[in-house]
Motif scaffolding. Structure first.
Motif, PDB file in Angstrom:
ATOM      1  N   LEU A  89     -89.907  43.751  10.392  1.00 36.55           N
ATOM      2  CA  LEU A  89     -89.924  43.952   8.950  1.00 36.55           C
ATOM      3  C   LEU A  89     -91.360  44.193   8.464  1.00 36.55           C
ATOM      4  O   LEU A  89     -91.631  45.120   7.680  1.00 36.55           O
ATOM      5  N   LYS A  90     -92.284  43.359   8.936  1.00 37.01           N
ATOM      6  CA  LYS A  90     -93.684  43.503   8.529  1.00 37.01           C
ATOM      7  C   LYS A  90     -94.325  44.744   9.136  1.00 37.01           C
ATOM      8  O   LYS A  90     -95.112  45.441   8.484  1.00 37.01           O
ATOM      9  N   ILE A  91     -93.988  45.023  10.387  1.00 38.08           N
ATOM     10  CA  ILE A  91     -94.549  46.183  11.070  1.00 38.08           C
ATOM     11  C   ILE A  91     -94.166  47.471  10.353  1.00 38.08           C
ATOM     12  O   ILE A  91     -94.988  48.380  10.194  1.00 38.08           O
ATOM     13  N   ALA A  92     -92.928  47.550   9.895  1.00 42.11           N
ATOM     14  CA  ALA A  92     -92.490  48.751   9.188  1.00 42.11           C
ATOM     15  C   ALA A  92     -93.353  49.011   7.958  1.00 42.11           C
ATOM     16  O   ALA A  92     -93.731  50.153   7.672  1.00 42.11           O
ATOM     17  N   GLY A  93     -93.683  47.951   7.228  1.00 41.16           N
ATOM     18  CA  GLY A  93     -94.519  48.105   6.044  1.00 41.16           C
ATOM     19  C   GLY A  93     -95.909  48.607   6.386  1.00 41.16           C
ATOM     20  O   GLY A  93     -96.473  49.456   5.682  1.00 41.16           O
ATOM     21  N   ILE A  94     -96.466  48.108   7.484  1.00 41.92           N
ATOM     22  CA  ILE A  94     -97.814  48.528   7.872  1.00 41.92           C
ATOM     23  C   ILE A  94     -97.806  49.966   8.400  1.00 41.92           C
ATOM     24  O   ILE A  94     -98.714  50.751   8.105  1.00 41.92           O
TER      25      ILE A  94
END
Length: 235
Positions: A89-94
């Protein structure tokens, strides 16, 4: 206790999440390379294509977010599995932010198209190559849950910082030689800054991958001095 069917369904959902992350990363990596080629070749048509393609990365980020939330709500993952879903989830944002930096580089092609070619431009493609490899390698590390590969990505960030500081000093000297150099050199400086931020975000991704794989925080990394520090993506 989870049934075999439930475990299989969870694994399939997780595989799909990984596939979407990999697709996002591939598009972001491709955008960096195409944006730099458009810059070097002063190709505004190719630059416009990079800008337009960023919408696909944005759409994939939303897809990953929906899938991750659904996975948590329906499957109630625990421990290692939960860490991986949250990391995705966080990786997608970055990765979406990395795509934005590539898009911003492409947007500046129109500005520098009509200016005389200046020597510091020759340093940018190599810097772009390094950050593109960092993006590629960190997403490989995520797919393989490879903590050591994540550490290796972080170690390359110092080279990116060194490139940026060298380009900054070169462009500053170039500006001082003639007032006519100030505008094109400023745009190249913003491009170098975008590349430096991609390197930073790649190390942030690596830290998340390390945590997802080990359950521990990566040791703090020393950061080189930056003459201009900014998190903006709309320079």
């Amino acid at each position: 206790m989870a049934t075999g069917h439930t475990v299989k369904a969870f694994d399939e959902d997780l595989d799909q999440l990984r596939a979407s992350i990999a697709e996002m990363g591939g598009l972001a990596e491709d955008a960096i390379g195409k944006a730099m080629r458009a810059l070097v070749q002063r190709d505004t048509t190719a630059a416009d294509q990079v800008v337009a393609a960023d919408k696909k990365i944005d759409a994939l980020e939303m897809e990953v977010e929906r899938a991750a939330v659904k996975l948590i709500a329906l499957r109630a993952p625990m421990a290692d599995d939960l860490r991986e879903v949250v990391a995705a989830l966080k990786i997608a944002g970055i990765v979406e932010r990395i795509g934005d930096y590539a898009k911003n580089i492409a947007k500046r092609v129109h500005v520098v198209e009509t200016t005389a070619k200046i020597e510091p431009l020759s340093l940018l493609p190599e810097m772009a190559r390094i950050v593109s490899e960092m993006v590629h390698n960190v997403l490989d590390a995520f797919a393989a849950r490879d903590a050591e590969k994540a550490i290796a990505v972080c170690e390359r960030d110092r080279a990116v910082d060194d490139f940026y500081n060298s380009i900054f000093r070169t462009l500053l000297t170039f500006m001082m030689e003639s007032p006519n150099n100030i505008t094109p050199a400023t745009h190249l400086l913003f491009i170098a800054k975008n590349l430096e931020r991609i390197g930073d975000h790649s190390t942030n991704l690596a830290e998340m991958v390390y945590f997802a794989a080990t359950g521990e925080q990566m040791a703090e990394r020393p950061k080189g001095e930056d003459p201009i520090r900014s998190d903006r993506t709309d320079g």
